[in-house]
Scaffold this active site. Structure first.
Site, PDB file in Angstrom:
ATOM      1  N   HIS A  54       0.665  -1.193  -0.018  1.00 25.94           N
ATOM      2  CA  HIS A  54      -0.012  -0.128  -0.162  1.00 25.94           C
ATOM      3  C   HIS A  54       0.884   1.140  -0.035  1.00 25.94           C
ATOM      4  CE1 HIS A  54      -3.158  -2.748   0.988  1.00 25.94           C
ATOM      5  NE2 HIS A  54      -3.965  -1.811   0.877  1.00 25.94           N
ATOM      6  N   HIS A  99       1.363  -3.766   9.063  1.00 23.53           N
ATOM      7  CA  HIS A  99       2.659  -3.840   8.949  1.00 23.53           C
ATOM      8  C   HIS A  99       3.365  -3.202  10.090  1.00 23.53           C
ATOM      9  CE1 HIS A  99       2.818  -4.507   4.621  1.00 23.53           C
ATOM     10  NE2 HIS A  99       1.903  -3.867   4.591  1.00 23.53           N
TER      11      HIS A  99
HETATM   12  O1  LIG Z   1       1.862  -4.980   1.650  1.00 23.71           O
HETATM   13  P1  LIG Z   1       0.410  -4.457   1.898  1.00 23.71           P
HETATM   14  O2  LIG Z   1       0.474  -3.127   2.394  1.00 23.71           O
HETATM   15  O3  LIG Z   1      -0.630  -5.289   2.850  1.00 23.71           O
HETATM   16  O4  LIG Z   1      -0.528  -4.516   0.653  1.00 23.71           O
HETATM   17  C1  LIG Z   1      -0.420  -5.736  -0.341  1.00 23.71           C
HETATM   18  C2  LIG Z   1      -1.424  -5.450  -1.501  1.00 23.71           C
HETATM   19  O5  LIG Z   1      -1.503  -4.191  -1.773  1.00 23.71           O
HETATM   20  C3  LIG Z   1      -2.280  -3.828  -2.830  1.00 23.71           C
HETATM   21  O6  LIG Z   1      -2.421  -2.433  -2.958  1.00 23.71           O
HETATM   22  C4  LIG Z   1      -1.849  -4.637  -4.181  1.00 23.71           C
HETATM   23  O7  LIG Z   1      -2.740  -4.188  -5.102  1.00 23.71           O
HETATM   24  C5  LIG Z   1      -2.107  -5.923  -3.878  1.00 23.71           C
HETATM   25  O8  LIG Z   1      -1.449  -6.690  -4.992  1.00 23.71           O
HETATM   26  C6  LIG Z   1      -1.107  -6.408  -2.647  1.00 23.71           C
HETATM   27  O9  LIG Z   1      -0.990  -7.516  -2.132  1.00 23.71           O
END
Ligand SMILES: O=P(O)(O)OC[C@H]1O[C@@H](O)[C@H](O)[C@@H](O)[C@@H]1O
Length: 205
Positions: free
Chosen positions: A115, A172
């Site tokens: 994200h 995260h």
């Molecule tokens: O690493 P994060 O922040 O949990 O996000 C993972 C996801 O983020 C999204 O924005 C993507 O479209 C996905 O493909 C991805 O799996």
């Protein structure tokens, strides 16, 4: 690594305890920063306004997501909500209480944040496009400076909100969102300095 993770968990707890009332805001930010919104919302709007920016957004989203996947394969990375339950770090003390939200549990590895990486890339393109449209040659220097300050402040406020949202939701650790933003800004700079100027790629971006 355990020390880094445990200090990250402290920040997660701090946000969850002190900013509990902002839960819907943080949930909305994570929802809005998902790359799916780039494909469904930002791309069609920008493609309509300016084809080149729309296509660039698409490239940045696709390459950014691909890079994020590659980074995740190499770096792997725990996620706070799972880590507190699996680590032996708290074997001799009580487990820190980390709240789970409907979008806390992502299935993939955590480092770097997808994200944070995605929103940094997409907003970088949109801010630079807005600057290009907003800055005219005959504009007074002060107005140009104000527009720069306004748009780049907006960029960093959005990145801070996305990072805080991912940490609040316990999806995260802080270092993972930081890495996400920084790696994407480096990618953007490389893209602008080398790839875009390379005649091999002329007409693609
Ligand atoms: O690493 P994060 O922040 O949990 O996000 C993972 C996801 O983020 C999204 O924005 C993507 O479209 C996905 O493909 C991805 O799996």
């Amino acid at each position: 690594m355990d020390l880094l993770h445990s200090s990250g968990v402290e920040l997660v707890q701090y946000l969850q305890v002190n900013y509990r009332e902002a839960q819907s805001w943080f949930t909305f930010i994570s929802f809005a920063a998902d790359l799916r919104n780039t494909f469904f919302v930002f791309f069609p709007i920008w493609f309509h306004l300016c084809e080149a920016v729309g296509v660039k957004l698409l490239w940045v989203a696709v390459i950014g997501d691909w890079l994020n996947l590659i980074f995740k394969w190499f770096l792997f990375g725990e996620r706070p909500y799972w880590w507190v339950h699996e680590t032996q770090f708290y074997a001799n003390s009580s487990l820190p209480l980390v709240q789970q939200f409907p979008i806390t549990c992502e299935t993939g590895p955590g480092s770097p944040s997808g994200h944070a990486m995605g929103s940094a890339g997409v907003w970088y393109v949109m801010v630079t496009a807005l600057l290009t449209f907003g800055l005219q040659k005959k504009q007074p220097c002060f107005q140009r400076w104000c527009l720069h300050v306004l748009l780049w402040t907006m960029f960093w406020v959005i990145q801070a909100c996305v990072c805080a949202s991912r940490v609040f939701l316990a999806a995260h650790f802080p270092h993972q969102v930081f890495l996400g933003v920084i790696s994407d800004v480096c990618f953007e700079l490389h893209f602008i300095l080398y790839v875009q100027k390379d005649t091999k790629y002329a007409g693609m971006f």
